[in-house]
Enzyme design. Structure first.
Site, PDB file in Angstrom:
ATOM      1  N   PHE A  11      -9.388  -4.257   2.307  1.00  0.00           N
ATOM      2  CA  PHE A  11      -8.625  -5.112   1.392  1.00  0.00           C
ATOM      3  C   PHE A  11      -9.024  -6.570   1.612  1.00  0.00           C
ATOM      4  O   PHE A  11      -9.113  -7.032   2.755  1.00  0.00           O
ATOM      5  CB  PHE A  11      -7.138  -4.902   1.708  1.00  0.00           C
ATOM      6  CG  PHE A  11      -6.186  -5.678   0.853  1.00  0.00           C
ATOM      7  CD1 PHE A  11      -5.796  -5.194  -0.388  1.00  0.00           C
ATOM      8  CD2 PHE A  11      -5.649  -6.874   1.297  1.00  0.00           C
ATOM      9  CE1 PHE A  11      -4.886  -5.895  -1.168  1.00  0.00           C
ATOM     10  CE2 PHE A  11      -4.737  -7.588   0.519  1.00  0.00           C
ATOM     11  CZ  PHE A  11      -4.364  -7.089  -0.715  1.00  0.00           C
TER      12      PHE A  11
ATOM     13  N   ASN B 169       1.973  -6.694   5.969  1.00  0.00           N
ATOM     14  CA  ASN B 169       1.616  -6.794   4.549  1.00  0.00           C
ATOM     15  C   ASN B 169       1.125  -5.410   4.138  1.00  0.00           C
ATOM     16  O   ASN B 169      -0.058  -5.106   4.237  1.00  0.00           O
ATOM     17  CB  ASN B 169       0.534  -7.848   4.318  1.00  0.00           C
ATOM     18  CG  ASN B 169       0.113  -7.883   2.856  1.00  0.00           C
ATOM     19  OD1 ASN B 169       0.832  -7.409   1.986  1.00  0.00           O
ATOM     20  ND2 ASN B 169      -1.068  -8.421   2.597  1.00  0.00           N
ATOM     21  N   PRO B 170       2.048  -4.565   3.701  1.00  0.00           N
ATOM     22  CA  PRO B 170       1.696  -3.164   3.421  1.00  0.00           C
ATOM     23  C   PRO B 170       1.166  -2.988   2.001  1.00  0.00           C
ATOM     24  O   PRO B 170       1.214  -3.922   1.198  1.00  0.00           O
ATOM     25  CB  PRO B 170       3.060  -2.479   3.536  1.00  0.00           C
ATOM     26  CG  PRO B 170       4.005  -3.521   2.994  1.00  0.00           C
ATOM     27  CD  PRO B 170       3.436  -4.870   3.381  1.00  0.00           C
TER      28      PRO B 170
HETATM   29  C1  LIG Z   1      -2.273  -4.826   1.466  1.00  0.00           C
HETATM   30  S1  LIG Z   1      -3.418  -4.357   2.704  1.00  0.00           S
HETATM   31  C2  LIG Z   1      -3.098  -5.673   3.870  1.00  0.00           C
HETATM   32  C3  LIG Z   1      -4.191  -5.931   4.849  1.00  0.00           C
HETATM   33  C4  LIG Z   1      -3.977  -7.191   5.690  1.00  0.00           C
HETATM   34  N1  LIG Z   1      -2.751  -7.126   6.451  1.00  0.00           N
HETATM   35  C5  LIG Z   1      -3.970  -8.417   4.809  1.00  0.00           C
HETATM   36  O1  LIG Z   1      -2.911  -9.014   4.631  1.00  0.00           O
HETATM   37  O2  LIG Z   1      -5.031  -8.759   4.278  1.00  0.00           O
HETATM   38  C6  LIG Z   1      -2.619  -2.962   3.417  1.00  0.00           C
HETATM   39  C7  LIG Z   1      -3.360  -2.268   4.565  1.00  0.00           C
HETATM   40  O3  LIG Z   1      -2.544  -1.191   5.051  1.00  0.00           O
HETATM   41  C8  LIG Z   1      -3.364  -0.086   5.354  1.00  0.00           C
HETATM   42  N2  LIG Z   1      -2.486   1.090   5.290  1.00  0.00           N
HETATM   43  C9  LIG Z   1      -1.992   1.684   4.171  1.00  0.00           C
HETATM   44  N3  LIG Z   1      -1.161   2.681   4.521  1.00  0.00           N
HETATM   45  C10 LIG Z   1      -1.141   2.714   5.878  1.00  0.00           C
HETATM   46  C11 LIG Z   1      -0.457   3.531   6.824  1.00  0.00           C
HETATM   47  N4  LIG Z   1       0.371   4.497   6.452  1.00  0.00           N
HETATM   48  N5  LIG Z   1      -0.672   3.276   8.144  1.00  0.00           N
HETATM   49  C12 LIG Z   1      -1.504   2.293   8.547  1.00  0.00           C
HETATM   50  N6  LIG Z   1      -2.165   1.490   7.701  1.00  0.00           N
HETATM   51  C13 LIG Z   1      -1.988   1.696   6.373  1.00  0.00           C
HETATM   52  C14 LIG Z   1      -4.458  -0.125   4.330  1.00  0.00           C
HETATM   53  O4  LIG Z   1      -5.592   0.580   4.762  1.00  0.00           O
HETATM   54  C15 LIG Z   1      -4.689  -1.640   4.202  1.00  0.00           C
HETATM   55  O5  LIG Z   1      -5.666  -2.062   5.121  1.00  0.00           O
END
Ligand SMILES: C[S@@+](CC[C@H](N)C(=O)[O-])C[C@H]1O[C@@H](n2cnc3c(N)ncnc32)[C@H](O)[C@@H]1O
Length: 275
Positions: A87, A182-183
């Protein structure tokens, strides 16, 4: 150079790129190996550089994110490696990171859930005196970028895990000072621009039918991880201005639940303190 930039900006605008002039300048500066601010001083461009620039502009016009073309994304004071599979960190998340940094006392333990490229976790490590920053991410492609970006930060510990898994980080229960997240939070089926639809991983963007499928377990995990008085900050979609504070309140273990806008004034993240 000026004519090449003007032409490129027009081409990008025609392709629907949101910030055509800025992107044209970023690509030109990248090709020339100079800072964007120095472009004004360049009056000629060599044929090979012009060719490379035009190639990049064509790819940007095909709506490949400019950060993928540069190989990096600027986030607060950092230049993070990014590319396909991870991302691209967004400017609005700088506010969540800033809030987290303000609440991180020297020696603190911080957990960043859904770390992606590491934007939030690494900014905290960079701008605070946290003793330990645990960065949790599930995607193997994102983890490769996260590990690479985290290499310069000895306080950062990368954990490969699903943040919705019961009992995650059990050894830290009740000991964490700050939890940030930040999910993925965009409700499934929401229309997104081509840069997002084709180049951000879907699992980084979409959070189930109502957009809250990761946030719900994250609220419970934050409550378990935080020490009394510890704080949590969770970014959310514009449509969740009421829903995320309500989830924090409904958990029953938080006080001082508050919503925060981003720079455009849209509701962007919610915070709370562990009772
Ligand atoms: C919106 S991005 C945010 C990335 C980073 N924190 C940023 O702000 O740029 C959400 C991230 O959550 C990860 N992700 C999604 N579901 C997840 C889960 N159940 N457990 C761990 N990571 C997860 C995705 O792979 C992605 O990298």
């Amino acid at each position: 150079m000026a004519a090449a930039l003007t032409g490129a900006a027009a081409r990008l605008a025609e392709a629907g790129v949101e910030s055509p002039r800025v992107d044209a300048e970023l690509l030109a500066a990248h090709v020339l190996g100079i800072g964007r601010g120095r472009l004004l001083l360049v009056d000629t461009i060599r044929a090979a550089e012009l060719h490379r620039f035009e190639e990049l502009v064509a790819r940007r016009a095909a709506r490949i994110p400019v950060q993928h073309l540069l190989g990096t994304a600027a986030f607060r004071h950092l230049e993070l490696a990014v590319g396909e599979g991870v991302f691209v960190p967004r400017p609005e998340t700088e506010l969540l990171a800033g809030w987290g940094i303000e609440h991180t006392a020297p020696g603190a333990t911080v957990v960043d859930l859904c770390s992606g490229s590491g934007a939030v976790a690494l900014s905290v490590a960079d701008e605070s005196r946290a003793a330990r920053v645990v960065a949790v991410e599930r995607s193997p492609a994102a983890l490769a970028f996260l590990r690479r970006n985290a290499a310069a930060f000895p306080a950062v510990e990368v954990v490969e895990a699903d943040v919705t898994a019961p009992g995650l980080l059990r050894e830290l229960y009740g000991q964490v000072d700050v939890v940030l997240c930040n999910p993925p939070y965009v409700p499934d089926g929401t229309a997104v621009p081509p840069e997002v639809a084709e180049h951000d991983p879907a699992e980084a963007v979409f959070g189930g039918a109502d957009g809250l499928s990761v946030i719900r377990p994250v609220v419970a995990l934050a409550a378990a991880l935080l020490r009394p008085g510890g704080v949590v900050g969770v970014e959310h979609d514009d449509v969740h201005a009421a829903a995320v504070p309500a989830l924090l309140t409904a958990d029953g273990r938080f006080t001082g639940v508050a919503g925060h806008p981003d720079l455009a004034g849209r509701p962007r993240f919610a915070t709370a303190r562990r009772a």
